[in-house]
Design a protein around this motif. Sequence first.
Motif, mmCIF file in Angstrom:
data_model
loop_
_atom_site.group_PDB
_atom_site.id
_atom_site.type_symbol
_atom_site.label_atom_id
_atom_site.label_comp_id
_atom_site.label_asym_id
_atom_site.label_seq_id
_atom_site.Cartn_x
_atom_site.Cartn_y
_atom_site.Cartn_z
ATOM 1 N N LEU A 44 -40.325 61.650 3.239
ATOM 2 C CA LEU A 44 -41.467 62.093 4.038
ATOM 3 C C LEU A 44 -42.370 62.956 3.174
ATOM 4 C CD1 LEU A 44 -39.657 63.226 7.325
ATOM 5 C CD2 LEU A 44 -40.780 61.030 6.889
ATOM 6 N N GLN A 45 -43.660 62.922 3.470
ATOM 7 C CA GLN A 45 -44.614 63.801 2.799
ATOM 8 C C GLN A 45 -45.532 64.372 3.872
ATOM 9 O OE1 GLN A 45 -47.763 62.220 0.163
ATOM 10 N NE2 GLN A 45 -46.967 63.637 -1.370
ATOM 11 N N PHE A 46 -45.515 65.705 3.997
ATOM 12 C CA PHE A 46 -46.318 66.420 4.982
ATOM 13 C C PHE A 46 -47.169 67.455 4.254
ATOM 14 C CE2 PHE A 46 -43.330 66.288 8.991
ATOM 15 C CZ PHE A 46 -43.294 64.911 8.937
ATOM 16 N N SER A 47 -48.320 67.788 4.845
ATOM 17 C CA SER A 47 -49.119 68.905 4.335
ATOM 18 C C SER A 47 -49.141 70.008 5.392
ATOM 19 C CB SER A 47 -50.540 68.464 3.983
ATOM 20 O OG SER A 47 -51.262 68.102 5.132
ATOM 21 N N TYR A 48 -49.346 71.224 4.929
ATOM 22 C CA TYR A 48 -49.361 72.401 5.789
ATOM 23 C C TYR A 48 -50.484 73.317 5.303
ATOM 24 C CZ TYR A 48 -44.464 70.948 6.332
ATOM 25 O OH TYR A 48 -43.304 70.224 6.546
ATOM 26 N N VAL A 49 -51.148 73.986 6.229
ATOM 27 C CA VAL A 49 -52.089 75.031 5.868
ATOM 28 C C VAL A 49 -51.364 76.351 6.090
ATOM 29 C CG1 VAL A 49 -54.272 76.165 6.422
ATOM 30 C CG2 VAL A 49 -54.112 73.656 6.454
ATOM 31 N N VAL A 50 -51.361 77.203 5.062
ATOM 32 C CA VAL A 50 -50.686 78.496 5.166
ATOM 33 C C VAL A 50 -51.510 79.391 6.086
ATOM 34 C CG1 VAL A 50 -49.845 80.519 3.908
ATOM 35 C CG2 VAL A 50 -49.703 78.237 2.848
ATOM 36 N N ILE A 69 -39.696 75.366 5.881
ATOM 37 C CA ILE A 69 -40.390 74.093 5.669
ATOM 38 C C ILE A 69 -39.436 73.099 5.008
ATOM 39 C CG2 ILE A 69 -42.173 72.942 4.281
ATOM 40 C CD1 ILE A 69 -43.948 75.458 4.823
ATOM 41 N N ILE A 70 -38.749 73.558 3.972
ATOM 42 C CA ILE A 70 -37.804 72.692 3.255
ATOM 43 C C ILE A 70 -36.715 72.203 4.199
ATOM 44 C CG2 ILE A 70 -36.005 72.697 1.474
ATOM 45 C CD1 ILE A 70 -37.963 74.514 -0.191
ATOM 46 N N ASP A 71 -36.105 73.114 4.934
ATOM 47 C CA ASP A 71 -35.012 72.750 5.841
ATOM 48 C C ASP A 71 -35.496 71.822 6.945
ATOM 49 O OD1 ASP A 71 -32.221 73.026 6.697
ATOM 50 O OD2 ASP A 71 -33.028 74.185 8.370
ATOM 51 N N ASP A 72 -36.650 72.116 7.522
ATOM 52 C CA ASP A 72 -37.170 71.313 8.623
ATOM 53 C C ASP A 72 -37.540 69.909 8.156
ATOM 54 O OD1 ASP A 72 -37.877 71.529 11.519
ATOM 55 O OD2 ASP A 72 -39.849 70.926 10.752
ATOM 56 N N LEU A 73 -38.185 69.796 7.001
ATOM 57 C CA LEU A 73 -38.602 68.479 6.519
ATOM 58 C C LEU A 73 -37.400 67.653 6.059
ATOM 59 C CD1 LEU A 73 -41.062 66.722 6.301
ATOM 60 C CD2 LEU A 73 -41.445 67.609 3.999
ATOM 61 N N ILE A 74 -36.414 68.316 5.474
ATOM 62 C CA ILE A 74 -35.186 67.602 5.108
ATOM 63 C C ILE A 74 -34.493 67.103 6.375
ATOM 64 C CG2 ILE A 74 -32.815 68.032 4.297
ATOM 65 C CD1 ILE A 74 -34.064 69.439 1.852
ATOM 66 N N GLY A 75 -34.429 67.927 7.395
ATOM 67 C CA GLY A 75 -33.845 67.496 8.665
ATOM 68 C C GLY A 75 -34.603 66.329 9.266
ATOM 69 N N ALA A 76 -35.930 66.360 9.189
ATOM 70 C CA ALA A 76 -36.754 65.264 9.709
ATOM 71 C C ALA A 76 -36.520 63.985 8.915
ATOM 72 C CB ALA A 76 -38.230 65.652 9.684
ATOM 73 N N THR A 77 -36.253 64.135 7.638
ATOM 74 C CA THR A 77 -35.970 62.962 6.801
ATOM 75 C C THR A 77 -34.694 62.279 7.259
ATOM 76 O OG1 THR A 77 -37.105 63.997 4.932
ATOM 77 C CG2 THR A 77 -35.621 62.165 4.425
ATOM 78 N N VAL A 78 -33.651 63.063 7.529
ATOM 79 C CA VAL A 78 -32.406 62.496 8.042
ATOM 80 C C VAL A 78 -32.641 61.923 9.438
ATOM 81 C CG1 VAL A 78 -30.023 63.012 8.728
ATOM 82 C CG2 VAL A 78 -30.935 63.938 6.594
ATOM 83 N N ALA A 108 -45.462 69.079 0.972
ATOM 84 C CA ALA A 108 -44.009 69.008 0.793
ATOM 85 C C ALA A 108 -43.578 67.549 0.854
ATOM 86 C CB ALA A 108 -43.300 69.815 1.875
ATOM 87 N N GLN A 109 -42.676 67.180 -0.059
ATOM 88 C CA GLN A 109 -42.195 65.806 -0.106
ATOM 89 C C GLN A 109 -40.683 65.798 -0.281
ATOM 90 O OE1 GLN A 109 -44.334 63.119 -2.599
ATOM 91 N NE2 GLN A 109 -42.655 61.661 -2.703
ATOM 92 N N THR A 110 -40.016 64.939 0.503
ATOM 93 C CA THR A 110 -38.558 64.836 0.444
ATOM 94 C C THR A 110 -38.120 63.510 -0.142
ATOM 95 O OG1 THR A 110 -38.468 63.897 2.668
ATOM 96 C CG2 THR A 110 -38.180 66.288 2.479
ATOM 97 N N THR A 111 -36.917 63.533 -0.697
ATOM 98 C CA THR A 111 -36.240 62.319 -1.150
ATOM 99 C C THR A 111 -34.744 62.505 -0.956
ATOM 100 O OG1 THR A 111 -36.172 63.127 -3.424
ATOM 101 C CG2 THR A 111 -37.942 61.614 -2.900
ATOM 102 N N ILE A 112 -34.065 61.396 -0.741
ATOM 103 C CA ILE A 112 -32.603 61.426 -0.679
ATOM 104 C C ILE A 112 -32.080 61.323 -2.103
ATOM 105 C CG2 ILE A 112 -30.538 60.167 0.062
ATOM 106 C CD1 ILE A 112 -32.066 59.341 2.577
#
Length: 146
Positions: A44-50, A69-78, A108-112
């Motif tokens: 997944l790849q998401f953008s966020y405004v601080v 952000i890291i934990d949430d996006l990793i969870g969304a990836t799973v 932010a971008q995730t990979t397995i």
Amino acid sequence: MEQSEAANRLNFLKSFIGKEIEGSPSPYMNWLKPVVLSAAPGSLQFSYVVRKEMTNPYGTLHGGVTAGIIDDLIGATVYSLGLQDAFTTVNNAIDYFAPAREGDLIVAQTTIVKRGRSVINLQCEIFLPAKDRLIAKGYSNMMNIG
């Protein structure tokens, strides 16, 4: 069942490409207000405004929000894999490299990294595109809890 559920979850995420996500099963994700840039199985790849409420007293992105952000996006990836069993975070290891400030756009971008039967190892990188800078990188193990 796994394939149709995966398609449903992935299609939900893809429906927000270019838009701020709404109605996520994660209340924290709804608070973060990401824009989905891309969604594919295992990535997944998401953008966020601080926003101000995401910063520390120095006006930079709070390390806890970065970790969130890291934990949430990793969870969304799973979640996007459509697995029948639930998975939960076992650990997070995060390196912080550079600050982001209020108003900055971060991506932010995730990979397995490795998918086992009971543990999935993933990584998430967060970039500050305006400066072509990696600001944080995290690894997490997600464990099958049934």
